[in-house]
Structure formats: structure tokens, C-alpha cells
Design an enzyme around this catalytic site. Structure first.
Site, PDB file in Angstrom:
ATOM      1  N   SER A  17       0.796  -1.241   0.000  1.00 34.52           N
ATOM      2  CA  SER A  17       0.000   0.000   0.000  1.00 34.52           C
ATOM      3  C   SER A  17       0.820   1.279   0.000  1.00 34.52           C
ATOM      4  CB  SER A  17      -0.953   0.010   1.193  1.00 34.52           C
ATOM      5  OG  SER A  17      -2.062  -0.820   0.946  1.00 34.52           O
TER       6      SER A  17
ATOM      7  N   LYS B  61       0.146   3.892  -2.600  1.00 36.27           N
ATOM      8  CA  LYS B  61      -0.838   4.982  -2.537  1.00 36.27           C
ATOM      9  C   LYS B  61      -0.204   6.347  -2.304  1.00 36.27           C
ATOM     10  CE  LYS B  61      -4.520   1.918  -0.910  1.00 36.27           C
ATOM     11  NZ  LYS B  61      -3.839   0.781  -0.271  1.00 36.27           N
TER      12      LYS B  61
ATOM     13  N   SER C 130      -5.699   3.504   4.696  1.00 39.68           N
ATOM     14  CA  SER C 130      -5.045   2.922   3.521  1.00 39.68           C
ATOM     15  C   SER C 130      -6.057   2.179   2.667  1.00 39.68           C
ATOM     16  CB  SER C 130      -3.907   1.987   3.931  1.00 39.68           C
ATOM     17  OG  SER C 130      -3.136   1.604   2.805  1.00 39.68           O
TER      18      SER C 130
END
Length: 385
Positions: free
Chosen positions: A60, A63, A120
Site C-alpha cells: 500500500s 498509494k 489505507s
């Protein structure tokens, strides 16, 4: 004979005890993760690295790029915080970490920022990308384009979320570059450093999602202000962290750690090392006026010379190193001049070593003087005499 053998053993023991100090002199600690890096935010200087260019799945942490493009879109006025974003079937179908956005429902851009930064959330990341670029595919293309602009040579994004894909790769160094770029956007700082908040989701906005930042350093490390966690079975535990003390900010990256506890401990270790041993020194700020210069054949006879970008150096705290600033400007500057045109540079040196260079530019457009303007100036000079 016994004495001779004893002396040989003693020498071997002394040699063995010395070797590790020599070998690991530049690595004052051990890091568990597969890859790690510590970078000074202002100068971009790397002061610790371990396999920093190894291509690994970033989970993640991906991102961060979503947040960069969203921050840019916000600053350019392409989107607004109060925009209502219609949630698509595609966005709502994302698995993994999510805030359970419902297809056909709507959320504001600001709520999506919060969901990405704290939870997230994969569904929020895709909804944001679709809102900005029209489709997930178009936004993904923009992500890879931005990665090239940032010279992230080890990075290839295959999705917006960091969900497992063997071809979705980055490196600790590239992630530090990406994190550094994100921190330049002050608008996103309030969400990166937020510990808890809540948003409403669902078609009727009747479900409250309480959000707690997945980056535990935000609460438990003094000065922590970002950036992004990540985890999948393939990627392991990952964290790009940032913290600021006084005027110094560091970015640490850990990839492929065995647990969140070890990942967080190693991130603290890197940040502690940076703050204990180094400090950021501001040489010049962007827009600082260095001097004035005459412009030949210009409608305006002089202009200000300004620094194009911030100039910062990272120095060891116990260092007695002295810096010297050299200003180099072109001998003649003729109109026309375009605002931002380079007319020289500042060079920062330590003895004979060049540490930093930065452009000096003109602060405004200056048109070339026409015949009437030049004749008027000539008359004014004659009258003045």
C-alpha cells in the site's frame, strides 16, 4: 613453544575483534527488512541504505503516488475538497484494506483523502483515481508517467492499491523520492499526521467508519508526520515514515520486514540515527533576492536576481566544516527576458568540493525596448546631465 602459540592465538583474537568494527563502520545498526533507506527531505541526501535499489513489491505504499496526483489536482483546481464523488462498482469491489464504500453512494474528495491516509483504503484510492482521470486505467497511466518524471527508475505500477502483482514493483530509493515529492504538498500534511477521525459511507451515508492511522509512529514517535504503511503476504511489512525536529526532516523507508513491530522499531532506529547525527542547514530560500542587474536594451533597465529553489545542506552535527558561497552571473544580459530565465548560479563549496548548485533567475518579463523607448531614455539622460 607454548608462549609462541599463546601469542598467535592472542593476535588472532584481537584481529577478529577488530574486523567487525572495520566492516560495519558505516552501518551503526542492523535493519531487519529486505531493503531500507534514510533520506534528508530538504537536500535529498541519502545517509543510510540497505539494498536500496532492489525491486520489491511496495504493497500500500503505492498509494503515496495516488496522494501526489490527488494533491496536484487539488492545487490546480481540477478537483475540490467538497466535490461529491460517485462510487463505482469497480471502486466498491476492491478487496483488502477498505472503508466499505458502496456502489451508487457518494463521498467527498476530503473523505477519500482521509480514508487513504489513515485506513489505507483500496476502495477510496480507486474512487479518487476514477474521479481525477475518468478511469482507473487512465489514472494508472498518470501514476507511471509521474514516476518517470521523478526518475523512479526501479518502479512500475500495475494498480492503484498495491494489491499483489509480481510485476508491481518499486525500491526503497524510489519510495523515498516519492515520499519526498508528497511532503512538498503541504495540503496533505493534515491528513498524513492525523491519528483518528471518522467518515460516513453507504448510499444513505448512514454507516460511520472510524479511522485510526495505520502508521503508529504518528502517535508514538515525537515529530512523526507521515507517510504510508503497507502489507501483503508477498511484500511483508513496509513503511515509509517521516518526522521533523526543529528545521530538519528525514524520510525513512523499510521494505519486507517480518512484522509490524520490527518494521516500526527499525523505522525509529533510522530516524533516531538521523536526528542524532545530522542537521539541515538552510543556505537560501526560493525567491531570495541576491542582487539587481542592468538589462541592455530593455524597456526596464534593471531586474532582480532571485534564487530558483531552496538551497539546503545536510551536515554532521559535530562537523566543523565551513561552507563557501560563490555567485556566478552572466557578463551581459540583453532584453527580451522571460520570467524565470536563468542568468547565473549559486555554487556552494566546502574547500574545493562542490556540494550544491542552484540556478539564479530573473523575477519578471522584460520586453526589448523599441526605438521610441530608447529615444525617450536618451532625452531623459541628456536633461539629467
Amino acid at each position: 613453544m607454548i608462549k609462541k602459540i599463546f601469542n598467535i592465538i592472542l593476535i588472532l583474537l584481537i584481529t577478529i575483534s577488530i574486523l567487525p568494527i572495520s566492516v560495519y563502520a558505516d552501518e551503526p545498526f542492523e535493519i531487519d527488512g529486505k531493503s531500507a533507506l534514510l533520506m534528508d527531505f530538504k537536500s535529498g541526501k541519502v545517509i543510510y541504505e540497505k539494498n536500496s535499489n532492489e525491486k520489491l513489491e511496495p504493497a500500500s505504499i503505492t498509494k503515496i503516488m495516488v496522494l501526489i496526483l490527488a494533491s496536484e489536482a487539488l492545487e490546480k483546481g481540477k478537483i475540490k475538497l467538497e466535490d461529491s464523488v460517485l462510487i463505482s462498482e469497480n471502486a466498491a469491489s476492491m478487496g483488502g484494506s477498505q472503508v466499505y464504500l458502496e456502489a451508487g453512494g457518494s463521498n467527498t474528495v476530503e473523505e477519500l483523502f482521509k480514508a487513504i491516509c489513515l485506513r489505507s483504503a483500496n476502495d477510496a484510492a480507486v474512487a479518487m483515481g476514477e474521479h481525477i482521470s475518468g478511469s482507473e486505467e487512465a489514472f494508472l497511466k498518470d501514476m507511471n508517467k509521474k514516476a518517470k518524471e521523478l526518475k523512479m527508475k526501479d518502479t512500475k505500477f500495475k494498480n492503484l492499491t498495491g494489491l499483489p502483482d509480481p510485476d508491481h514493483l518499486s525500491s526503497a530509493y524510489d519510495i523515498a523520492l516519492m515520499g519526498r515529492e508528497l511532503l512538498k504538498h503541504e495540503i496533505v500534511h493534515k491528513w498524513l499526521s492525523m491519528w483518528t477521525t471518522s467518515i460516513k459511507v453507504g448510499k444513505d451515508r448512514d454507516v460511520i467508519q472510524d479511522l485510526v492511522n495505520t502508521n503508529k509512529l504518528i502517535r508514538f514517535y515525537p515529530g512523526a508526520n507521515g507517510i504510508k504503511t503497507g502489507f501483503t503476504q508477498d511484500a511483508g511489512y513496509c513503511l515509509a515514515a517521516s518526522a521533523t525536529k526543529d528545521e530538519t526532516t528525514f524520510i525513512s523507508v523499510i521494505l519486507g520486514s517480518k512484522s509490524s513491530k520490527i518494521r516500526n522499531a527499525d523505522s525509529k532506529k533510522l530516524l533516531d540515527y538521523g536526528f542524532s547525527n545530522y542537521e539541515s542547514i538552510a543556505i537560501n530560500k526560493k525567491g531570495d533576492v541576491i542582487d539587481k542587474i542592468s538589462i541592455e536594451k530593455g524597456k526596464k533597465e534593471e531586474a532582480k536576481i532571485i534564487v530558483k529553489n531552496d538551497i539546503n545542506l545536510l551536515a554532521k552535527k559535530d562537523s566543523k566544516e565551513k561552507f563557501k558561497k560563490e555567485i556566478k552571473i552572466l557578463d551581459t544580459i540583453k532584453a527580451p527576458i522571460i520570467k524565470g530565465q536563468k542568468i547565473g548560479e549559486i555554487v556552494i563549496k566546502s574547500e574545493d568540493e562542490i556540494l550544491e548548485k542552484e540556478d539564479l533567475i530573473i523575477n519578471k518579463n522584460i520586453e526589448k525596448a523599441n526605438v521610441i523607448t530608447m529615444f525617450t531614455k536618451l532625452l531623459e539622460n541628456l536633461v539629467a546631465e
